[in-house]
Design a protein around this motif. Structure first.
Motif, short mmCIF file in Angstrom:
data_model
loop_
_atom_site.label_atom_id
_atom_site.label_comp_id
_atom_site.label_asym_id
_atom_site.label_seq_id
_atom_site.Cartn_x
_atom_site.Cartn_y
_atom_site.Cartn_z
N VAL A 65 0.87 -1.17 0.00
CA VAL A 65 0.00 0.00 0.00
C VAL A 65 0.91 1.22 0.00
CG1 VAL A 65 -1.90 -1.19 1.15
CG2 VAL A 65 -0.20 0.02 2.53
N GLY A 66 0.38 2.36 -0.40
CA GLY A 66 1.19 3.57 -0.40
C GLY A 66 0.63 4.63 -1.31
N ASP A 67 1.47 5.64 -1.55
CA ASP A 67 1.01 6.77 -2.36
C ASP A 67 1.33 6.60 -3.85
OD1 ASP A 67 3.72 7.37 -2.60
OD2 ASP A 67 3.63 9.18 -1.35
N GLY A 68 1.95 5.49 -4.21
CA GLY A 68 2.24 5.23 -5.61
C GLY A 68 3.52 5.86 -6.13
N GLY A 69 4.24 6.58 -5.26
CA GLY A 69 5.45 7.23 -5.73
C GLY A 69 6.57 7.32 -4.72
N SER A 70 6.30 7.95 -3.58
CA SER A 70 7.40 8.21 -2.65
C SER A 70 7.42 7.32 -1.42
CB SER A 70 7.39 9.68 -2.21
OG SER A 70 6.23 9.95 -1.45
N VAL A 71 6.29 6.70 -1.09
CA VAL A 71 6.21 5.86 0.10
C VAL A 71 5.39 4.61 -0.21
CG1 VAL A 71 5.40 5.70 2.49
CG2 VAL A 71 6.31 7.86 1.65
N PHE A 72 5.96 3.46 0.15
CA PHE A 72 5.25 2.19 0.03
C PHE A 72 5.39 1.43 1.35
CE2 PHE A 72 6.41 3.12 -4.38
CZ PHE A 72 5.18 2.95 -5.02
N HIS A 73 4.37 0.69 1.70
CA HIS A 73 4.37 -0.09 2.93
C HIS A 73 4.00 -1.54 2.58
CE1 HIS A 73 3.82 -0.99 7.19
NE2 HIS A 73 2.66 -1.53 6.87
N VAL A 74 4.88 -2.46 2.93
CA VAL A 74 4.59 -3.89 2.76
C VAL A 74 3.68 -4.28 3.91
CG1 VAL A 74 5.57 -6.21 2.73
CG2 VAL A 74 6.78 -4.32 1.60
N SER A 75 2.56 -4.91 3.59
CA SER A 75 1.53 -5.15 4.59
C SER A 75 0.86 -6.50 4.39
CB SER A 75 0.49 -4.04 4.47
OG SER A 75 -0.52 -4.17 5.43
N ASP A 76 0.29 -7.00 5.47
CA ASP A 76 -0.58 -8.17 5.42
C ASP A 76 0.09 -9.40 4.83
OD1 ASP A 76 -2.79 -6.70 6.56
OD2 ASP A 76 -2.96 -5.72 4.61
N MET A 77 1.37 -9.60 5.15
CA MET A 77 2.08 -10.82 4.75
C MET A 77 1.60 -11.93 5.67
SD MET A 77 4.41 -12.64 3.16
CE MET A 77 5.68 -11.66 2.38
N ALA A 78 0.92 -12.91 5.10
CA ALA A 78 0.37 -13.99 5.91
C ALA A 78 0.37 -15.29 5.12
CB ALA A 78 -1.06 -13.66 6.35
N VAL A 79 0.75 -16.36 5.79
CA VAL A 79 0.65 -17.71 5.24
C VAL A 79 -0.08 -18.55 6.28
CG1 VAL A 79 1.88 -19.75 4.39
CG2 VAL A 79 2.77 -17.45 3.89
N ALA A 80 -1.14 -19.23 5.86
CA ALA A 80 -1.89 -20.09 6.78
C ALA A 80 -0.95 -21.11 7.42
CB ALA A 80 -3.03 -20.79 6.04
N THR B 111 12.61 5.97 -3.34
CA THR B 111 11.35 5.68 -2.68
C THR B 111 11.59 5.04 -1.32
OG1 THR B 111 10.19 5.38 -4.76
CG2 THR B 111 9.22 4.31 -2.86
N TYR B 112 10.80 5.39 -0.34
CA TYR B 112 10.87 4.81 1.00
C TYR B 112 9.93 3.62 1.05
CZ TYR B 112 10.84 4.52 6.08
OH TYR B 112 10.97 4.08 7.38
N VAL B 113 10.46 2.45 1.40
CA VAL B 113 9.67 1.23 1.55
C VAL B 113 9.85 0.75 2.98
CG1 VAL B 113 9.25 -1.11 0.73
CG2 VAL B 113 10.07 0.64 -0.87
N ASP B 114 8.73 0.58 3.70
CA ASP B 114 8.83 0.11 5.07
C ASP B 114 7.89 -1.06 5.31
OD1 ASP B 114 6.26 1.18 5.30
OD2 ASP B 114 6.76 2.59 6.87
N LEU B 115 8.05 -1.66 6.48
CA LEU B 115 7.15 -2.73 6.91
C LEU B 115 7.29 -2.85 8.42
CD1 LEU B 115 9.08 -5.39 7.66
CD2 LEU B 115 9.12 -5.61 5.20
N LEU B 116 6.30 -3.47 9.02
CA LEU B 116 6.35 -3.81 10.43
C LEU B 116 6.51 -5.33 10.50
CD1 LEU B 116 3.46 -1.54 11.75
CD2 LEU B 116 5.92 -1.15 11.96
N ALA B 117 7.64 -5.78 10.98
CA ALA B 117 7.94 -7.21 11.00
C ALA B 117 7.53 -7.83 12.33
CB ALA B 117 9.42 -7.44 10.75
#
Length: 153
Positions: free
Chosen positions: A76-91, A119-125
């Protein structure tokens, strides 16, 4: 070739035999189920119904025999300067088979092909030692993650 390599027989998608990667987000019902099956916190149906259509890029893994979604990940993100990796899930029953790795490979490949330089790419691990192979590293002490839930505002 090791037994693990033979067992996985990854082909082009990076997934083990018996799974396929789809470049879409799962349905709302599958999203909610996958979060539960991966032992992640619940999200409201309303939040997911609003949020999923705003995904910048998403993938989900499907078990080919049953057709069931078994994993998901999105950006998810603004499409240019910031992206966030989200909802990584494996059953849970499908964990440890390389599904998360294949999904993360797909997200990183998309970022390499679509995100501008700088571009800034982040995630919460919530797992140690997984995301580092793609270059992610802790930001502390330079910065730190913070959160607030809407019910607390």
């Amino acid at each position: 070739m090791s037994d693990d390599e033979a067992e996985r027989d990854r082909g082009g998608s990076g997934l083990p035999t018996g799974y396929e990667l789809r470049e879409t987000t799962p349905s709302v019902d599958d999203f909610l189920r996958l979060r539960r099956e991966a032992d992640m916190s619940d999200r409201s149906r309303e939040a997911i119904e609003r949020g999923l259509p705003n995904t910048t890029y998403g993938v989900h893994a499907v078990e080919t025999g049953s057709g069931a979604a078994v994993g998901m990940a999105r950006i998810v993100g603004d499409g240019g300067s910031v992206f966030h990796v989200s909802d990584m899930a494996v059953a849970e029953p499908h964990q440890g088979r390389g599904i998360g790795t294949a999904m993360m490979d797909a997200l990183v490949a998309w970022l390499r092909g679509n995100a501008p330089d700088g571009t800034y790419v982040d995630l919460l691990a919530d797992v140690d030692g997984f995301y580092e192979r793609w270059g992610f590293e802790p930001t502390a002490p330079a910065s730190r993650a913070m959160e607030v839930r809407t019910e607390e505002l």
